[in-house]
Design an enzyme around this catalytic site. Structure first.
Site, short mmCIF file in Angstrom:
data_model
loop_
_atom_site.label_atom_id
_atom_site.label_comp_id
_atom_site.label_asym_id
_atom_site.label_seq_id
_atom_site.Cartn_x
_atom_site.Cartn_y
_atom_site.Cartn_z
N LYS A 126 -16.03 -1.03 -6.01
CA LYS A 126 -15.58 0.33 -5.69
C LYS A 126 -14.85 0.99 -6.85
CE LYS A 126 -11.17 -1.07 -3.60
NZ LYS A 126 -10.29 -0.96 -2.42
N ARG A 144 -1.90 -3.18 7.33
CA ARG A 144 -2.96 -2.20 7.17
C ARG A 144 -3.89 -2.40 8.36
NH1 ARG A 144 -6.60 -1.61 1.75
NH2 ARG A 144 -8.06 -2.86 2.99
#
Length: 353
Positions: free
Chosen positions: A35, A128
């Site tokens: 990414k 998260r």
């Protein structure tokens, strides 16, 4: 044209192979996270020959670009409802933590006559994504296994990225224990127990990665040659794969202290300036819109980055042994933030070496 990022593809491929071998030493498979390079096809195709289990990215648009490559694709970010059809089409496996999303993926997979593989995320304290309570996880697993076009391939955890919680033998052993509980209670195989990212790498050399961890998702270590729990370089890896080259557009001697009342800069910050007298300053044609200035490191260690606006980077070149002139190129090493934003910027060229 400048600015541009240069990529030493041989060094990057060597790093990817090193990570694959290191993970195998720790008894687990590798998902190479691409990414930070926006899954740049010209780069990622050069890594296809490394033959890891997955290329991983947070954005389905990036995985779509890699559809012609033989390595399987993993979606890291839990999917949006609006993209479930593309997730089923272009990701071989995705990470999930919401039953409604899994139902939508199941519906899309049924329409496309596919079975979509998933990793169910567990939150071990980094706060998260993932199921936080064990009972909540198990209640949802009961429903997920009813979805005919969804296959639970494993469970996973994220650590360090948000809460900065460092992977340890104890918290990753807890993940392995949860996997064993789910295998027993729901008759699941769960071949994938994904024990985090580049911050888990250091546990392999210490011999402390639990045996039950079967997968790591590694990006920054491959790109920059360091583990991310403590920021230490990994011996045997290249830490100079990427360089940012910027051109000087102005070179003048000016006071080091701005003249007039000091307010806030373009980003709402009130800067501090030290009065060093008259200094030679180079302005480079790059700015905060293009990259993370705070994680740039000049190759010429006599240079000092003074600051940046949206489109201009100001560097003190007074102490350098090089006599710079307008049009010259200044080269920087790139930290993770600079790399991430630099690849995202369409105003920075990318050149494979």
């Amino acid at each position: 044209m400048y600015p541009k990022i240069t990529i030493d593809i041989n060094k990057l491929r060597d790093n990817a192979t090193f990570i694959k071998n290191l993970c195998e030493k720790g008894g687990c498979k590798t998902a190479l996270v691409v990414k930070s390079m926006c899954a740049n096809h010209d780069i990622v195709k050069e890594l296809d020959s490394v033959e890891v289990d997955y290329f991983a990215d947070s954005r389905i648009q990036n995985l779509k670009k890699l559809k012609d490559l033989k390595t399987k694709k993993m979606l890291l970010r839990i999917p949006m409802l609006c993209e479930v059809e593309d997730v089923v089409k272009y990701a071989d496996i995705s990470m999930n933590s919401e039953l409604d999303t899994l139902k939508a993926l199941n519906k899309a997979a049924k329409t496309l006559n596919k079975v979509h593989s998933v990793i169910i995320m567990v939150d071990l304290g980094d706060l998260r994504e993932g199921y936080f309570e064990a009972e909540d996880l198990k209640e949802n697993i009961k429903e997920i296994i009813k979805l005919e076009n969804i296959e639970i391939k494993g469970i996973g955890v994220n650590l360090t990225c948000y809460g900065a919680v460092i992977p340890k033998n104890d918290n990753l052993s807890r993940l392995c224990d949860i996997a064993d509980e789910l295998r027993t209670e729901f008759n699941l195989e769960l071949p994938i127990v994904s024990g985090g990212n580049s911050s888990s790498i250091y546990l392999i050399d210490k011999g402390e990665l639990p045996e039950g961890i079967t997968n790591l998702r590694v990006g920054e270590s491959m790109l920059l040659g360091r583990e991310t729990a403590y920021g230490e370089d990994i011996i045997g890896m290249n830490n100079d794969v990427f360089e940012l080259k910027c051109q000087i557009v102005e070179l003048k001697e000016k006071p080091s202290l701005p003249i007039g009342e000091i307010g806030v800069d373009a980003f709402g910050n009130k800067p501090y300036y030290e009065d060093k007298g008259i200094r030679k300053r180079a302005i480079l044609a790059i700015g905060q819109q293009d990259t993370d200035i705070s994680s740039l490191m000049p190759i010429d260690d006599k240079l000092e980055i003074l600051g940046a606006s949206s489109d201009h980077l100001i560097v003190d070149v007074s102490d350098s042994n090089t006599s710079y002139k307008v049009g010259d190129i200044i080269t920087f090493r790139m930290g993770y933030g600079a790399l991430l934003k630099g690849f995202t910027s369409e105003y920075i060229e990318k050149e494979l070496l």
